[in-house]
Write an enzyme that holds these catalytic residues in place. Structure first.
Site, PDB file in Angstrom:
ATOM      1  N   ARG A 168      19.569  17.944  -6.102  1.00 19.42           N
ATOM      2  CA  ARG A 168      18.984  16.660  -5.730  1.00 19.42           C
ATOM      3  C   ARG A 168      18.541  15.902  -6.984  1.00 19.42           C
ATOM      4  NH1 ARG A 168      21.061  18.023  -1.728  1.00 19.42           N
ATOM      5  NH2 ARG A 168      20.223  18.217   0.378  1.00 19.42           N
ATOM      6  N   TYR A 193      17.468   5.006  11.628  1.00 25.02           N
ATOM      7  CA  TYR A 193      16.883   4.435  10.408  1.00 25.02           C
ATOM      8  C   TYR A 193      17.981   3.843   9.520  1.00 25.02           C
ATOM      9  CZ  TYR A 193      14.507   4.509   5.850  1.00 25.02           C
ATOM     10  OH  TYR A 193      13.985   4.170   4.633  1.00 25.02           O
ATOM     11  N   ASP A 232      20.203  24.783   4.342  1.00 23.96           N
ATOM     12  CA  ASP A 232      20.134  24.212   2.994  1.00 23.96           C
ATOM     13  C   ASP A 232      20.288  22.691   2.975  1.00 23.96           C
ATOM     14  OD1 ASP A 232      19.535  26.056   1.108  1.00 23.96           O
ATOM     15  OD2 ASP A 232      21.605  26.675   0.730  1.00 23.96           O
ATOM     16  N   LEU A 286      12.272   9.400  -4.392  1.00 26.84           N
ATOM     17  CA  LEU A 286      11.214   8.930  -5.285  1.00 26.84           C
ATOM     18  C   LEU A 286       9.994   9.834  -5.163  1.00 26.84           C
ATOM     19  CD1 LEU A 286      11.530   5.205  -4.250  1.00 26.84           C
ATOM     20  CD2 LEU A 286      12.505   6.274  -6.296  1.00 26.84           C
ATOM     21  N   SER A 317      18.193   2.636   0.848  1.00 26.78           N
ATOM     22  CA  SER A 317      17.880   4.008   0.469  1.00 26.78           C
ATOM     23  C   SER A 317      19.168   4.800   0.304  1.00 26.78           C
ATOM     24  CB  SER A 317      17.036   4.645   1.565  1.00 26.78           C
ATOM     25  OG  SER A 317      16.866   6.013   1.279  1.00 26.78           O
ATOM     26  N   SER A 318      19.131   5.796  -0.591  1.00 24.61           N
ATOM     27  CA  SER A 318      20.333   6.634  -0.784  1.00 24.61           C
ATOM     28  C   SER A 318      20.690   7.395   0.493  1.00 24.61           C
ATOM     29  CB  SER A 318      20.101   7.623  -1.927  1.00 24.61           C
ATOM     30  OG  SER A 318      19.008   8.459  -1.628  1.00 24.61           O
ATOM     31  N   CYS A 319      19.704   7.572   1.408  1.00 28.86           N
ATOM     32  CA  CYS A 319      19.995   8.383   2.605  1.00 28.86           C
ATOM     33  C   CYS A 319      20.781   7.611   3.661  1.00 28.86           C
ATOM     34  CB  CYS A 319      18.714   8.957   3.189  1.00 28.86           C
ATOM     35  SG  CYS A 319      17.632   7.711   3.855  1.00 28.86           S
ATOM     36  N   LYS A 347      18.591  -0.043   8.225  1.00 25.96           N
ATOM     37  CA  LYS A 347      18.622  -0.376   6.791  1.00 25.96           C
ATOM     38  C   LYS A 347      19.953  -1.034   6.405  1.00 25.96           C
ATOM     39  CE  LYS A 347      14.797   0.843   5.002  1.00 25.96           C
ATOM     40  NZ  LYS A 347      14.080  -0.034   4.114  1.00 25.96           N
ATOM     41  N   HIS A 374       7.976  14.603   1.712  1.00 23.96           N
ATOM     42  CA  HIS A 374       9.256  14.955   1.102  1.00 23.96           C
ATOM     43  C   HIS A 374       9.090  16.233   0.275  1.00 23.96           C
ATOM     44  CE1 HIS A 374      10.138  10.467   1.575  1.00 23.96           C
ATOM     45  NE2 HIS A 374      10.924  11.104   2.413  1.00 23.96           N
ATOM     46  N   ARG A 380       0.826  -1.215   0.000  1.00 26.52           N
ATOM     47  CA  ARG A 380       0.000   0.000   0.000  1.00 26.52           C
ATOM     48  C   ARG A 380       0.855   1.258   0.000  1.00 26.52           C
ATOM     49  NH1 ARG A 380      -3.896  -2.497   4.416  1.00 26.52           N
ATOM     50  NH2 ARG A 380      -5.292  -3.651   3.029  1.00 26.52           N
ATOM     51  N   GLY A 381       2.153   1.115   0.100  1.00 22.55           N
ATOM     52  CA  GLY A 381       3.047   2.268   0.154  1.00 22.55           C
ATOM     53  C   GLY A 381       3.383   2.794  -1.233  1.00 22.55           C
ATOM     54  N   LEU A 382       4.125   3.898  -1.267  1.00 19.19           N
ATOM     55  CA  LEU A 382       4.533   4.506  -2.544  1.00 19.19           C
ATOM     56  C   LEU A 382       5.283   3.486  -3.412  1.00 19.19           C
ATOM     57  CD1 LEU A 382       5.023   7.056  -4.331  1.00 19.19           C
ATOM     58  CD2 LEU A 382       7.089   7.457  -2.981  1.00 19.19           C
ATOM     59  N   VAL A 383       6.288   2.854  -2.832  1.00 18.80           N
ATOM     60  CA  VAL A 383       7.126   1.928  -3.591  1.00 18.80           C
ATOM     61  C   VAL A 383       6.399   0.609  -3.836  1.00 18.80           C
ATOM     62  CG1 VAL A 383       9.230   0.527  -3.436  1.00 18.80           C
ATOM     63  CG2 VAL A 383       9.277   2.940  -2.784  1.00 18.80           C
TER      64      VAL A 383
HETATM   65  N1  LIG Z   1       9.952   7.222  -0.816  1.00 21.34           N
HETATM   66  C1  LIG Z   1      11.222   7.421  -1.140  1.00 21.34           C
HETATM   67  O1  LIG Z   1      11.602   8.488  -1.644  1.00 21.34           O
HETATM   68  C2  LIG Z   1      12.227   6.306  -0.942  1.00 21.34           C
HETATM   69  C3  LIG Z   1      13.544   6.558  -1.368  1.00 21.34           C
HETATM   70  C4  LIG Z   1      14.487   5.577  -1.190  1.00 21.34           C
HETATM   71  C5  LIG Z   1      14.144   4.367  -0.603  1.00 21.34           C
HETATM   72  N2  LIG Z   1      12.866   4.139  -0.208  1.00 21.34           N
HETATM   73  C6  LIG Z   1      12.602   2.846   0.444  1.00 21.34           C
HETATM   74  O2  LIG Z   1      11.478   2.194  -0.097  1.00 21.34           O
HETATM   75  C7  LIG Z   1      10.805   1.463   0.929  1.00 21.34           C
HETATM   76  C8  LIG Z   1       9.337   1.829   0.930  1.00 21.34           C
HETATM   77  O3  LIG Z   1       9.207   3.221   1.107  1.00 21.34           O
HETATM   78  P1  LIG Z   1       7.851   4.013   0.749  1.00 21.34           P
HETATM   79  O4  LIG Z   1       8.239   5.388   0.416  1.00 21.34           O
HETATM   80  O5  LIG Z   1       7.032   3.210  -0.191  1.00 21.34           O
HETATM   81  O6  LIG Z   1       7.171   4.043   2.195  1.00 21.34           O
HETATM   82  P2  LIG Z   1       5.602   4.101   2.538  1.00 21.34           P
HETATM   83  O7  LIG Z   1       4.850   4.769   1.450  1.00 21.34           O
HETATM   84  O8  LIG Z   1       5.523   4.648   3.918  1.00 21.34           O
HETATM   85  O9  LIG Z   1       5.180   2.567   2.556  1.00 21.34           O
HETATM   86  C9  LIG Z   1       5.635   1.685   3.542  1.00 21.34           C
HETATM   87  C10 LIG Z   1       4.712   0.491   3.594  1.00 21.34           C
HETATM   88  O10 LIG Z   1       5.183  -0.388   4.625  1.00 21.34           O
HETATM   89  C11 LIG Z   1       4.057  -0.826   5.353  1.00 21.34           C
HETATM   90  N3  LIG Z   1       4.416  -1.151   6.730  1.00 21.34           N
HETATM   91  C12 LIG Z   1       5.105  -0.377   7.621  1.00 21.34           C
HETATM   92  N4  LIG Z   1       5.210  -1.022   8.791  1.00 21.34           N
HETATM   93  C13 LIG Z   1       4.570  -2.211   8.649  1.00 21.34           C
HETATM   94  C14 LIG Z   1       4.314  -3.303   9.514  1.00 21.34           C
HETATM   95  N5  LIG Z   1       4.760  -3.311  10.784  1.00 21.34           N
HETATM   96  N6  LIG Z   1       3.609  -4.369   9.032  1.00 21.34           N
HETATM   97  C15 LIG Z   1       3.153  -4.362   7.770  1.00 21.34           C
HETATM   98  N7  LIG Z   1       3.361  -3.358   6.896  1.00 21.34           N
HETATM   99  C16 LIG Z   1       4.057  -2.286   7.335  1.00 21.34           C
HETATM  100  C17 LIG Z   1       3.090   0.351   5.336  1.00 21.34           C
HETATM  101  O11 LIG Z   1       1.803  -0.113   5.641  1.00 21.34           O
HETATM  102  P3  LIG Z   1       0.563   0.869   5.893  1.00 21.34           P
HETATM  103  O12 LIG Z   1       0.091   1.220   4.508  1.00 21.34           O
HETATM  104  O13 LIG Z   1      -0.395   0.054   6.659  1.00 21.34           O
HETATM  105  O14 LIG Z   1       1.108   2.040   6.667  1.00 21.34           O
HETATM  106  C18 LIG Z   1       3.260   0.844   3.905  1.00 21.34           C
HETATM  107  O15 LIG Z   1       2.424   0.117   3.037  1.00 21.34           O
HETATM  108  C19 LIG Z   1      11.508   1.806   2.240  1.00 21.34           C
HETATM  109  O16 LIG Z   1      12.383   0.764   2.556  1.00 21.34           O
HETATM  110  C20 LIG Z   1      12.281   3.060   1.907  1.00 21.34           C
HETATM  111  O17 LIG Z   1      13.480   3.147   2.646  1.00 21.34           O
HETATM  112  C21 LIG Z   1      11.891   5.077  -0.360  1.00 21.34           C
END
Ligand SMILES: NC(=O)c1ccc[n+]([C@@H]2O[C@H](COP(=O)([O-])OP(=O)(O)OC[C@H]3O[C@@H](n4cnc5c(N)ncnc54)[C@H](OP(=O)(O)O)[C@@H]3O)[C@@H](O)[C@H]2O)c1
Length: 327
Positions: A225, A152, A285, A182, A123-125, A156, A195, A29-32
């Site tokens: 960035r 964090y 910055d 992303l 993640s790049s961070c 990771k 973000h 359900r998350g972005l990725v």
């Molecule tokens: N967004 C970026 O710019 C970015 C950049 C680099 C790397 N990443 C990496 O990509 C990955 C996903 O990031 P995202 O941006 O997609 O994050 P996100 O939108 O917050 O999605 C995270 C997902 O993980 C689920 N989750 C969290 N805790 C959980 C738990 N205890 N049990 C089951 N599900 C759980 C959340 O569920 P709910 O929907 O129920 O909350 C959500 O669906 C991360 O590892 C992040 O480090 C993201």
């Protein structure tokens, strides 16, 4: 962390992910996770999902039971506790412990269930704060971390070492990736926790709606960035699942950066706001530049398809569709 392993050619490695595989996407359900799930389904794979309401991935026993029940061919681990600077510095315990627990549950559970293929998202961070630019994968663990997200980042990094350990000890084809910043449909537009890119979209949209003459943004606008549309990220994840079986993580980015000022101008144009942008240079910055070296990913045949301006326009259109009428 410096061992360079050969990258298999796309052709020779296609068998790493058979057509019609059954793939568990954790965090769908998350972005990725949502973008990866869409892409895998479009490619004809069977996508397995389980919402947090039914399975809390911090619960190792229940996660292992679930994975043993469904026995996926592959797992994409896109579930994580994610947030901005404020959330990271307020809740370091949860950022450390939730992520460690999710990773332990999912990676160990996948191994116990006989899953051959797993992609872990870093993640790049989590690279050192002062890593040379553009950042190469070899920079990991070579210097001090950014203090604001240390908890964090350490969780990771443990996840990356965990996938490497399963490779070394059990010969598992588990790999990890390091995405850049992303954006895209499914992004978080809450100004408290979002973000920079969705925050800019929202600020300019609301300024246009309210007829505000100017929008004040933090800093000088000079930091550079990199941004990648999440559908391109999903395509890159598929490339890695199909074609990469190495020990080292692989950066996922577009290989190009721009200044925050250029980004703000682009968002201003896309949202149709014609007021002024004021830069509040009393605000910090951050790092002057953050760009990933994507040579390893490019060598696998991947190039992103979505130009930034188009991607921002699509994201804006998606978000408008989520708003109540009149907003
Ligand atoms: N967004 C970026 O710019 C970015 C950049 C680099 C790397 N990443 C990496 O990509 C990955 C996903 O990031 P995202 O941006 O997609 O994050 P996100 O939108 O917050 O999605 C995270 C997902 O993980 C689920 N989750 C969290 N805790 C959980 C738990 N205890 N049990 C089951 N599900 C759980 C959340 O569920 P709910 O929907 O129920 O909350 C959500 O669906 C991360 O590892 C992040 O480090 C993201």
């Amino acid at each position: 962390m410096t061992t360079e392993l050969p990258v298999p050619s796309k052709e020779s490695a296609h068998s790493l992910l058979r057509p019609g595989s059954r793939i568990f996407v954790a965090g769908h359900r998350g972005l990725v996770g949502s973008a990866v799930a869409r892409r895998l389904a479009d490619d004809g794979h069977e996508v397995l999902t389980r919402g947090r309401d039914l399975l809390d991935l911090r619960d190792a026993a229940r996660t292992e039971t679930y994975l043993k029940e469904v026995r996926p061919d592959a797992v994409v681990l896109a579930a994580a506790k994610v947030g901005g600077i404020m959330a990271n510095s307020t809740y370091p315990v949860q950022f450390l412990e939730d992520n460690l627990r999710i990773q332990l549950s999912v990676v160990a559970g996948a191994h116990a269930a006989g899953t051959q293929r797993l992609l872990f998202l870093g993640s790049s961070c989590i690279y050192p704060r002062l890593a040379p630019q553009p950042i190469r994968e070899e920079s990991l663990l070579t210097g001090e971390l950014e203090p604001t997200n240390e908890a964090y980042a350490l969780a990771k990094i443990a996840g990356i070492v965990q996938t490497q350990s399963y490779r070394r000890q059990y010969g598992a084809s588990y790999i990890s990736a390091m995405p850049t910043n992303l954006y895209g449909p499914g992004d978080n537009f809450d100004l408290e926790t979002s973000h920079v890119l969705p925050a800019l979209i929202r600020r300019f949209h609301e300024a246009r709606r309210d007829g505000a003459p100017e929008v004040t943004l933090w800093g000088s606008g000079s930091p550079r960035r990199e941004f990648l549309h999440v559908d391109d990220l999903a395509a890159a994840c598929v490339t890695l699942l199909e074609a990469y079986d190495g020990d080292e993580p692989v950066n996922i980015g577009c290989g190009e950066d721009l200044t925050i000022r250029e980004l703000a101008e682009t968002v201003r144009e896309v949202t149709g706001y014609d007021g002024r942008i004021v830069w509040d240079t009393s605000k910090p910055d951050g790092t002057p530049r953050k760009l990933l070296d994507v040579a390893r990913l490019n060598a696998l045949g991947f190039t992103p398809k979505i130009p930034l301006r188009d991607g921002i326009a699509r994201t804006y259109a998606w978000w408008l569709g989520q708003l109540p009428p009149g907003q």
